[in-house]
Design an enzyme around this catalytic site. Structure first.
Site, PDB file in Angstrom:
ATOM      1  N   ASP A 277       1.004  47.330 -12.632  1.00 47.14           N
ATOM      2  CA  ASP A 277       1.004  48.780 -12.473  1.00 47.14           C
ATOM      3  C   ASP A 277       0.586  49.128 -11.047  1.00 47.14           C
ATOM      4  O   ASP A 277       0.804  48.329 -10.135  1.00 47.14           O
ATOM      5  CB  ASP A 277       0.079  49.435 -13.510  1.00 47.14           C
ATOM      6  CG  ASP A 277       0.558  50.812 -13.927  1.00 47.14           C
ATOM      7  OD1 ASP A 277       0.345  51.772 -13.160  1.00 47.14           O
ATOM      8  OD2 ASP A 277       1.154  50.950 -15.015  1.00 47.14           O
ATOM      9  N   HIS A 308      -2.763  56.235 -12.366  1.00 45.79           N
ATOM     10  CA  HIS A 308      -1.893  55.791 -13.459  1.00 45.79           C
ATOM     11  C   HIS A 308      -2.357  54.456 -14.020  1.00 45.79           C
ATOM     12  O   HIS A 308      -2.479  54.282 -15.237  1.00 45.79           O
ATOM     13  CB  HIS A 308      -0.453  55.695 -12.947  1.00 45.79           C
ATOM     14  CG  HIS A 308       0.561  55.445 -14.022  1.00 45.79           C
ATOM     15  ND1 HIS A 308       1.002  54.176 -14.369  1.00 45.79           N
ATOM     16  CD2 HIS A 308       1.221  56.308 -14.849  1.00 45.79           C
ATOM     17  CE1 HIS A 308       1.892  54.272 -15.344  1.00 45.79           C
ATOM     18  NE2 HIS A 308       2.050  55.544 -15.650  1.00 45.79           N
ATOM     19  N   SER A 497       4.074  55.694 -21.067  1.00 42.52           N
ATOM     20  CA  SER A 497       3.206  54.827 -20.272  1.00 42.52           C
ATOM     21  C   SER A 497       1.952  54.447 -21.040  1.00 42.52           C
ATOM     22  O   SER A 497       1.376  53.377 -20.807  1.00 42.52           O
ATOM     23  CB  SER A 497       2.786  55.531 -18.978  1.00 42.52           C
ATOM     24  OG  SER A 497       3.824  55.563 -18.042  1.00 42.52           O
TER      25      SER A 497
END
Length: 758
Positions: A277, A308, A497
């Site tokens: 990621d 994120h 996600s």
């Protein structure tokens, strides 16, 4: 799990593979019907060969090699791999270098067949034409029948090369896929690159990745004029746009006060989960002891990436933070996150992800301590049936080579019109799990697909996508996430996600708590445990997962799960007995369900035949009932109870089936699936409900299948469930008592996978 609850807990049953028996089965088939005679087919193909030769002469030298790629398109009756014109390829200079689906209009109806890509030079074409002109008596029947299968012999049309571009697309990153040219590959790639440079494409945007025995992938930033001018480059197989939202937006994110206390950190889990990621805030109180930042791309981390990545890692460790009561301290997590930062890329305008894929291909083979990886990013835009992306091919190959499980978010474009709402690469992988998101209906509070979650179907080899869905939230019911900036606030957001790491964490935990379980078994268990009132569909795939790992690994008194894990050869046969107690006395129906998951080597050159191996299954409910046939007549009789009648039939010319009588259970089917029966998919899930008097020693027969010359062993995992709601006794104990080779799987409790911190 406490000691007391562990005593009452009935763990899933293993050792099913020790019951497997070898078996033989006879196969038969009807006579093949060809669309035209050999003479008609020969004349048709000869005319098409002449037209192709004329077209080749018009291709500029800089846009072709000496050997030219031509398409050989088969009649729609000959889609199956067994109809590949192998004799034609052997007896001519036509070299088969790939295939894909061919969609065309015929008799006002949409038809599906296969096109083979063949490579040949002008001399070879003349030789082929000469063979067609020779005396028919000198040709073998198999050669003549191969000619009769051909519908069209032609060059690939430009419209078939350019795929997935919107009408308003003007400029951006694209991915070109080039046919393999073996020892001439460097020359071919050099020609292609020169074409790009001559059209003004900046050399620093061009990236080239070659795979042994596979296609060459080239990414570049180009405009629409370049696409149109290079689409007729003969070795070019396809070009499609690349769009990337580096860090899928935290949909409608807001901050909220975090009233939870981080774990004390007395013990650290030995179960590792890899996450590719945008990096993590490794000093965050909820992450510092339970995660590690590893090798990353050679760039500086950015805020959006860490935000994120931290949120994804937090979900993997703790799930939705909203499940915990305020002012409570969270337990030490049962998994440990190994983070690999693959974003941002060194060039902010670089949209091809090749740099990220390079690092993934470097990391996975070296980390023997990680079995499961989560990916919550990828290119934006729907998958294409007729081509594979480098990202998908890379993950499928890594999964096959190193027996790893990749869990991938399917994307957040589910609200776009069809087909732009379809799952996104690399969630279309056939050797892993593509995960969508569910949320709750505001009126009924029942769960439903989150509107943003991309839908199926998948590609050939794994038609059912998404595989699974986990909670991803929406604006009314957001998922609560770690805020990378501090531990005093949390983010409220939604997205696939965050549903993907929920599944990835469960997969890692299943493997870590059961020493005998592989990533393949974990994948089978998760799919088998999924719940969907429609059994399966293109909205949520096989269904949602909202159970804990303890629940997934649990049996009940009347509902028992058995695991079979083994390997077989292509064309091999295996009998899997289903351990139904012999002398059960019940009046209710018996519910069977089973899930079969395989690992398959993949072939990016044959998109229609992408998976090189699969397993076909057949259910036999009664080991004593056989079918006796004579012409169009058939009877099913019990070989113990109907011996006299059977002898009369045999004397009258009837023949006994090699295996007991079978029937077809329910299974998911789409239009294409009805044609192909999904038989080359890496996942099979079926259900069957039967009267108890129609059952005796039921079993499954698994038939291994290989194609594209594959001789690789087929690894498989099978989960079988026997459910008898009105069973008077304890089905779990009765099965273990009668089938003593089976035994409960030893499941570690949380403390057994945790290492105390000194």
């Amino acid at each position: 799990m406490s000691d007391r609850s562990k005593q009452d807990y009935m763990p899933i049953i293993g050792n099913g593979e020790k019951m497997i028996e070898p078996i033989q089965k006879s196969y038969g088939g009807g006579e093949t019907v060809y669309p035209r005679s050999y003479n008609e087919a020969k004349n048709r193909v000869k005319k098409q060969v002449e037209e192709v030769k004329l077209r080749i002469e018009k291709i500029p030298e800089e846009k072709r090699m000496k050997e030219v790629v031509i398409t050989l398109r088969l009649n729609e009756k000959f889609l199956a791999k067994s109809y590949t014109p192998e004799t034609l390829f052997r007896q001519t200079q036509l070299q088969n270098i790939g295939s894909r689906r061919w969609v065309f209009q015929k008799d006002d109806e949409l038809k599906y067949s296969k096109m083979h890509f063949v490579k040949i030079d002008q001399e070879g074409l003349s030789s082929f034409d000469k063979i067609l002109s020779s005396d028919e008596a000198l040709l073998s029947d198999s050669f003549k029948n191969d000619i009769r299968k051909i519908e069209e012999f032609s060059l690939l049309d430009v419209s078939e090369v350019i795929q997935g571009f919107d009408d308003d697309w003007r400029e951006g990153a694209v991915e070109f896929v080039l046919h393999p040219y073996n020892e001439e590959n460097d020359v071919m790639v050099g020609k292609f690159k020169e074409n790009l440079l001559n059209q003004g494409v900046q050399e620093n945007t061009i990236k080239i990745r070659e795979y042994d025995d596979g296609p060459t992938f080239v990414s570049a930033v180009v405009d629409i004029k370049v696409i149109k001018n290079i689409a007729d480059f003969n070795p070019l197989r396809t070009v499609h746009p690349l769009r990337l939202n580096f860090f899928p937006s935290l949909r409608g994110s807001t901050n909220d006060t975090n009233l939870l206390l981080p774990p004390i950190g007395k013990a650290i889990s030995q179960i590792k989960l890899g996450i590719f990621d945008g990096g993590i805030n490794s000093s965050h109180p909820f992450l510092t002891k339970y995660s590690k930042e590893n090798k990353s791309v050679n760039t500086v981390a950015i805020k959006e990436g860490i935000e994120h990545g931290t949120a994804v890692a937090g979900v993997a460790l703790y799930g939705d933070l909203n499940q915990y009561e305020a002012n409570n301290r969270i337990e030490d997590p049962v998994v440990f996150v190994e983070s690999f930062r693959v974003l941002p890329l060194s060039d902010p305008t670089d949209l091809d992800l090749y740099e990220a894929i390079d690092l993934i291909e470097e990391v996975v083979p070296t980390r023997h301590d990680i079995d499961v990886y989560n990916l919550s990013f990828g290119p934006v835009g729907p998958i294409f049936d007729d081509e594979i992306s480098r990202f998908t091919y890379s993950l499928d190959t890594l999964a096959w080579n190193y027996r790893k499980l990749f869990v991938v978010a399917v994307g957040n474009d589910g609200e776009r019109p069809s087909p732009y709402n379809r799952i996104q690469s690399p969630a279309d992988l056939v050797n892993g799990l593509g995960v969508g998101a569910y949320t709750y209906d505001y009126e009924s509070t029942n769960w439903k697909r989150a509107s943003y979650s991309c839908v199926g179907g998948g590609r050939e080899g794994c038609k059912v996508k998404p595989d699974l869905c986990a909670f991803g939230g929406d604006s009314r019911f957001p998922i609560h996430l770690l805020n990378f900036a501090d531990d005093k606030t949390k983010l409220l957001s939604a997205g696939t996600s965050f549903s993907a790491p929920i599944i990835a964490s469960k997969a890692a935990e299943i493997i870590g708590r059961c020493n005998r379980f592989t990533p393949l078994v974990a994948r089978a268990l998760l799919i088998h445990s999924a719940k969907n009132p429609n059994l399966v569909d293109e909205q949520i795939g096989y269904g949602i997962i909202d159970q804990s790992v303890d629940d997934i690994l649990r049996c009940d008194r009347n509902r028992v799960h058995i695991i079979y894990s083994n390997s077989m050869n292509p064309t091999g046969l295996a009998k899997l007995p289903i351990p139904l107690p012999l002398n059960i006395s019940i009046s209710s129906d018996v519910h069977f369900s089973w899930t079969i998951v395989t690992l398959s080597k993949v072939n990016p050159l044959h998109i229609e035949d992408y998976t090189e191996s699969a397993i076909e299954d057949t259910f036999y409910p009664h080991s004593k009932k056989y079918k006796f046939t004579k012409g169009n007549k058939s009877k099913i009789l019990n070989i113990d109870l109907d011996k006299i009648k059977i002898q009369e039939l045999l004397n009258g010319g009837y023949k006994k089936s090699s295996l007991p009588a079978t029937n077809s259970p329910e299974r998911y089917q789409t239009e294409l699936a009805r044609r192909n029966d999904l038989k080359w998919d890496t996942v099979v899930k079926k259900w069957k409900r039967m009267k108890v008097n129609s059952l005796e020693r039921p079993f499954l027969v698994l038939h291994g299948m290989g194609r594209n010359g594959s001789s690789n062993r087929i690894d498989y995992a099978v989960v079988v469930t026997i459910n008898i709601p009105k069973y008077a006794g304890n089905l779990y104990e009765d099965i273990l008592n009668e089938f003593r080779i089976l035994e409960p799987i030893e499941i570690k409790n949380r403390n057994e996978v945790m290492v105390p911190v000194k």
